[in-house]
Design an enzyme around this catalytic site. Structure first.
Site, PDB file in Angstrom:
ATOM      1  N   LYS A  36      -9.345 -13.745   9.978  1.00  0.00           N
ATOM      2  CA  LYS A  36     -10.581 -13.825  10.727  1.00  0.00           C
ATOM      3  C   LYS A  36     -11.413 -12.484  10.643  1.00  0.00           C
ATOM      4  CE  LYS A  36     -12.172 -14.420  15.615  1.00  0.00           C
ATOM      5  NZ  LYS A  36     -11.743 -14.776  16.976  1.00  0.00           N
ATOM      6  N   SER A  89     -14.027 -18.857  19.306  1.00  0.00           N
ATOM      7  CA  SER A  89     -14.798 -17.745  18.240  1.00  0.00           C
ATOM      8  C   SER A  89     -14.091 -17.863  16.743  1.00  0.00           C
ATOM      9  CB  SER A  89     -15.055 -16.429  18.683  1.00  0.00           C
ATOM     10  OG  SER A  89     -13.661 -16.020  18.774  1.00  0.00           O
ATOM     11  N   SER A 119     -10.076 -18.952  21.782  1.00  0.00           N
ATOM     12  CA  SER A 119     -10.721 -18.875  20.559  1.00  0.00           C
ATOM     13  C   SER A 119      -9.588 -19.179  19.440  1.00  0.00           C
ATOM     14  CB  SER A 119     -11.424 -17.590  20.274  1.00  0.00           C
ATOM     15  OG  SER A 119     -12.478 -17.372  20.956  1.00  0.00           O
TER      16      SER A 119
END
Ligand code: GLN
Length: 488
Positions: A76, A151, A175
């Protein structure tokens, strides 16, 4: 090969049936073909990946590989990666090349994993749909008109689309679990403090926690075991020995979950869940009963206060954490400005997107003199009540199960003008972060539009191995986690 389990990929690498360079090349080719459709990656690092793969092949040839040596992986874009762009989904960091690696990144490098790129995310991890990224939304591989969740939506979509077998994520309010659910893969957020936050760009420090995405629980266990461990550079890192989170992912016997008590919070099942999600969750629970588990009703009476408490605490911490982005040391600086104050104002006004600004304003407000007691202190008290509810529930059960998201993946643009509707998509995940507990999401079936539904398993502190072992048993008798979206 990327579509195989980590165990099978690692065995093929060990037996030299495939090389790490071939695997990295396969992953990069899949990214070339698939990423234009879903925008899961912000950056790919072809040269870095091939160099790491060559080094992994040397280790493997010398018989020194571990379970992740030579395995392609995506991070990420919240994790700092030395020499590689780290944007956090923001214009503020659109040109930021980190001078150092996050702890998680160093650990996975040392394990020989091959990073192929950085995945798209909501700006500064604020969001539930990936639509808040400066680089445009990631799309759900099951239906590209739908969001992948957020997210960590880029990581979830990348694994779901078989671009990489594993990816990292972070979970501040859901997330990892929510995008895992919406993309039909497995994702785990461990007990707060298990994974170091060093070099993980801060959103809300008392809630932020790194974790793992993979197709199966067994593969998540391999990745999480390599990410965890004490790090003196993070003051909230737990001083615990490394552990094998896959130790309960063992072969099944006839009633593999006999004796396991699964708590079902009555508040989670009372209202809010769409019918298609409810049907898949109920069917998954029936499967757990077949495997020998019993279910018992528990209560989390304060869980309904989790969203209001979170949307005071998280913005408060964010407003403090994001004050470092001032245009002075790194990040975006306005091209034209008057005095220093004007430079701060213009740089921040230009560098941050709308949702980030909303959180900074809310956070600054709830921390200001005269409102601090009414909002911030009150929210901290609610946080304690929520943690106490879980403690009471765990006296009656071993794990808690429920939905992850009230709906399957929603349409791109459907909720982006209504922040409160967007915040409500985390109604089942946020309480876990406030309490600091471990939890995972695993595929549990499909709902409307043939879109994936996830089941959430919440454990007591340090019960990651039990959660993963429980999900593993489910995955041995079901094949939801093996289904791939068409065209990938
Ligand atoms: N959707 C939640 C938020 O916007 C959670 C995000 C997260 O876990 N990083 O804050």
């Amino acid at each position: 090969m990327i579509d195989s389990s980590l165990k099978d990929i690692a065995a093929a690498l060990r037996d030299r049936k495939v090389s790490a360079v071939e695997l990295a090349t396969e992953s990069l080719a899949r990214i070339d073909a698939g990423n234009p459709k879903i925008s899961a990656f912000v950056t790919t690092d072809r040269d870095g990946a091939l160099a790491a793969a060559r080094a992994a092949d040397e280790r493997l040839a010398a018989g020194q590989g571990g379970p992740l040596t030579g395995i392609p992986l995506a991070h990420k874009d919240v994790f700092c990666t030395e020499g590689v762009l780290t944007t956090c989904g923001s214009k503020m960091l659109a040109n930021f090349v980190s001078p150092y690696d996050a702890h998680v990144v160093s650990l996975l490098k040392a394990a020989g994993a091959v990073m192929v790129g950085k995945t798209n995310m909501d700006e500064f991890a604020m969001g539930s749909s990936n639509e808040n990224s400066h680089f445009g939304p990631t799309r759900n591989p099951w239906d590209i008109t739908k969001v992948p969740g957020g997210s960590s939506g880029g990581s979830a979509a990348a694994v779901a689309a078989r671009l990489v077998p594993i990816a990292t994520g972070t979970d501040t309010g859901g997330s990892i679990r929510q995008p895992a659910a919406l993309c039909g893969i497995t994702g785990i957020k461990p007990t707060y403090g298990t994974v170091s936050r060093y070099g993980m760009i801060a959103y809300a420090s008392s809630l932020d926690q790194g974790g793992a995405f993979a197709r199966s629980a067994e593969d998540c266990a391999v990745l999480l075991s390599a990410m965890a461990g004490h790090d003196p550079r993070d003051s909230t890192s737990l001083e615990r020995d490394s552990e094998d989170f896959g130790r309960e992912c063992t072969p099944a016997d006839a009633q593999p979950l006999a004796g396991l008590r699964i708590g079902l919070p009555k508040e989670f099942f009372a209202e809010g869940m769409e019918g298609d999600v409810r049907a898949a969750v109920d069917a998954a629970l029936a499967e757990y009963r077949k495997l020998g588990a019993t279910t018992v009703e528990v209560s989390l009476p304060n869980a309904r206060l989790a969203i209001p408490a979170y949307y005071v605490i998280a913005p408060a911490e964010a407003s403090s954490n994001l004050s470092r982005f001032d245009g002075v040391r790194y990040g975006h600086r306005a091209a034209e400005y008057g005095d220093l104050n004007d430079m701060y104002c213009k740089s921040r006004a230009q560098g941050f997107g709308g949702e980030v600004k909303r959180r900074i304003l809310v956070g600054t407000y709830v921390l200001s003199h005269g409102y601090y007691d009414a909002y911030y202190i009150k929210a901290q008290k609610l946080r304690r009540l929520i943690a106490n509810d879980f403690a009471a529930a765990f006296e009656q059960c071993d794990v808690i199960a429920g939905p992850v998201s009230p709906t399957v993946a929603f349409g791109i643009g459907e909720k982006s003008d209504d922040p409160v509707q967007m915040y409500l998509s985390d109604i089942y995940t946020i309480a876990v972060n406030l309490a600091g507990l471990p939890a995972l999401s695993h595929p549990a079936g499909f709902g409307t539009g043939n879109l994936p539904v996830g089941l959430q398993l919440i454990g007591n502190y340090f019960d990651e191995a039990r959660l993963l072992g429980t999900a593993h048993r489910f995955q041995q008798t079901t094949d939801w986690h093996l289904r791939a979206p068409a065209g990938f």
